[in-house]
Motif scaffolding. Structure first.
Motif, PDB file in Angstrom:
ATOM      1  N   VAL A 126       0.835  -1.199   0.000  1.00 51.15           N
ATOM      2  CA  VAL A 126       0.000   0.000   0.000  1.00 51.15           C
ATOM      3  C   VAL A 126       0.874   1.254   0.000  1.00 51.15           C
ATOM      4  O   VAL A 126       0.575   2.250  -0.669  1.00 51.15           O
ATOM      5  N   ALA A 129       1.981   1.753  -3.380  1.00 46.61           N
ATOM      6  CA  ALA A 129       0.901   2.353  -4.181  1.00 46.61           C
ATOM      7  C   ALA A 129       0.845   3.859  -3.973  1.00 46.61           C
ATOM      8  O   ALA A 129       0.607   4.624  -4.921  1.00 46.61           O
ATOM      9  N   THR A 224      -6.927   5.083   0.803  1.00 47.06           N
ATOM     10  CA  THR A 224      -6.582   3.869   0.074  1.00 47.06           C
ATOM     11  C   THR A 224      -7.593   2.764   0.374  1.00 47.06           C
ATOM     12  O   THR A 224      -8.194   2.727   1.447  1.00 47.06           O
ATOM     13  N   TYR A 226      -7.525  -1.610  -0.527  1.00 48.16           N
ATOM     14  CA  TYR A 226      -6.626  -2.602  -1.104  1.00 48.16           C
ATOM     15  C   TYR A 226      -7.199  -4.003  -0.953  1.00 48.16           C
ATOM     16  O   TYR A 226      -8.082  -4.259  -0.144  1.00 48.16           O
ATOM     17  N   GLN A 228      -5.970  -8.452  -2.106  1.00 49.50           N
ATOM     18  CA  GLN A 228      -4.997  -9.355  -2.723  1.00 49.50           C
ATOM     19  C   GLN A 228      -5.692 -10.622  -3.155  1.00 49.50           C
ATOM     20  O   GLN A 228      -6.540 -11.171  -2.434  1.00 49.50           O
ATOM     21  N   TYR A 234      -3.526  -5.420  -5.045  1.00 49.71           N
ATOM     22  CA  TYR A 234      -4.059  -4.235  -5.712  1.00 49.71           C
ATOM     23  C   TYR A 234      -4.366  -3.162  -4.669  1.00 49.71           C
ATOM     24  O   TYR A 234      -4.698  -3.470  -3.524  1.00 49.71           O
ATOM     25  N   ALA A 235      -4.282  -1.912  -5.107  1.00 51.56           N
ATOM     26  CA  ALA A 235      -4.650  -0.804  -4.226  1.00 51.56           C
ATOM     27  C   ALA A 235      -5.243   0.321  -5.055  1.00 51.56           C
ATOM     28  O   ALA A 235      -4.747   0.643  -6.141  1.00 51.56           O
TER      29      ALA A 235
END
Length: 258
Positions: A126, A129, A224, A226, A228, A234-235
């Motif tokens: 994160v 990101a 944010t 997020y 997985q 992904y974020a």
């Protein structure tokens, strides 16, 4: 060496250790192990542990003894499967929640993110990101660094082993960049929603296998969300976007990857 037409998987190895394979498949596993000494050593270690468990917990008389023996056999069977089964279990559980449209108290709307998990410490990707988000904002303000909205998801998957989610109708892509990361390449996309909100979508391989349902990160310089799926994390990153919307978008995008 010619590959076996029906490849041997971790599930096959677990079933072999458990003694649950029929003759032909058991022979195929043994042939595979004869050609793969490292895998053979791992399986032999699991078989040794099973034998030790059986010797340590023999079948006594009476109902209680049967329960103890049954527990021992379950422990034996789990030794090799635990490398795979927990991961598959989390995938199955998450899929079940999606199929049922789980809407427990505290969740941020349909396919959204539960507030109860918003305080969980976010994983390191994160922060990556957020750095990619700052870089994209910097690029956007530089005339010498033109943005590119053209991208091929299949080419990105082939080059980075990262599958991108399917974007909702009405969303547009204003920039796509491939960045280096600790465990290979990462992808950062600048998106604009149908309502004209601007987001960054970051995808990377964090070096661990896990299944994490979409959740909100702690507030800070940017919000944010997020998740997985397997080996890819992904974020979503945004500044000034409603957290409820961000959580719902994260949930929506994550479901397109199943």
């Amino acid at each position: 060496m010619t590959p076996h037409p029906d490849p041997i998987t971790e599930v096959d190895l677990a079933a072999y250790v458990d003694g649950q394979l029929a003759g032909p498949r058991r022979l195929a596993v043994e042939t595979f192990l004869a050609d793969h000494p490292l895998e053979a050593a791992r399986v032999m270690a699991e078989l040794r542990i099973n034998t030790e468990l059986r010797l340590a917990m023999p079948l006594p008389e009476g109902g209680a003894g049967l329960r103890v023996s049954h527990a021992a056999r379950r422990l034996q069977a789990s030794r090799l499967r635990r490398r795979l089964a927990p991961r598959l279990g989390r995938v199955a559980a998450l899929g079940l929640l999606v199929a049922a449209g789980w809407a427990a108290h505290g969740q941020l709307g349909h396919l959204g993110v539960r507030e109860s998990v918003a305080s969980v410490q976010p994983p390191p990707f994160v922060e990556d990101a957020l750095r990619a988000h700052r870089t994209s904002q910097l690029r956007a303000g530089m005339s010498s660094q033109p943005e590119t909205s053209r991208f091929d998801p299949a080419e990105i998957l082939s080059a980075t082993a990262i599958r991108l989610p399917t974007l909702p109708d009405g969303w547009t892509v204003s920039d796509v960049q491939v960045f280096p990361s600790t465990h290979g390449s990462s992808v950062e996309m600048t998106l604009r929603t149908e309502g004209r909100a601007t987001l960054s979508l970051y995808a990377a391989r964090p070096g661990t296998f896990d299944v994490v349902e979409a959740r909100l990160g702690a507030g800070g310089e940017a919000d944010t969300a997020y998740w997985q799926i397997g080996e890819v994390a992904y974020a979503l990153v945004s500044t000034g976007t409603d957290r409820t919307d961000l959580g719902q978008w994260a949930g929506r995008l994550s479901r397109t990857l199943y």
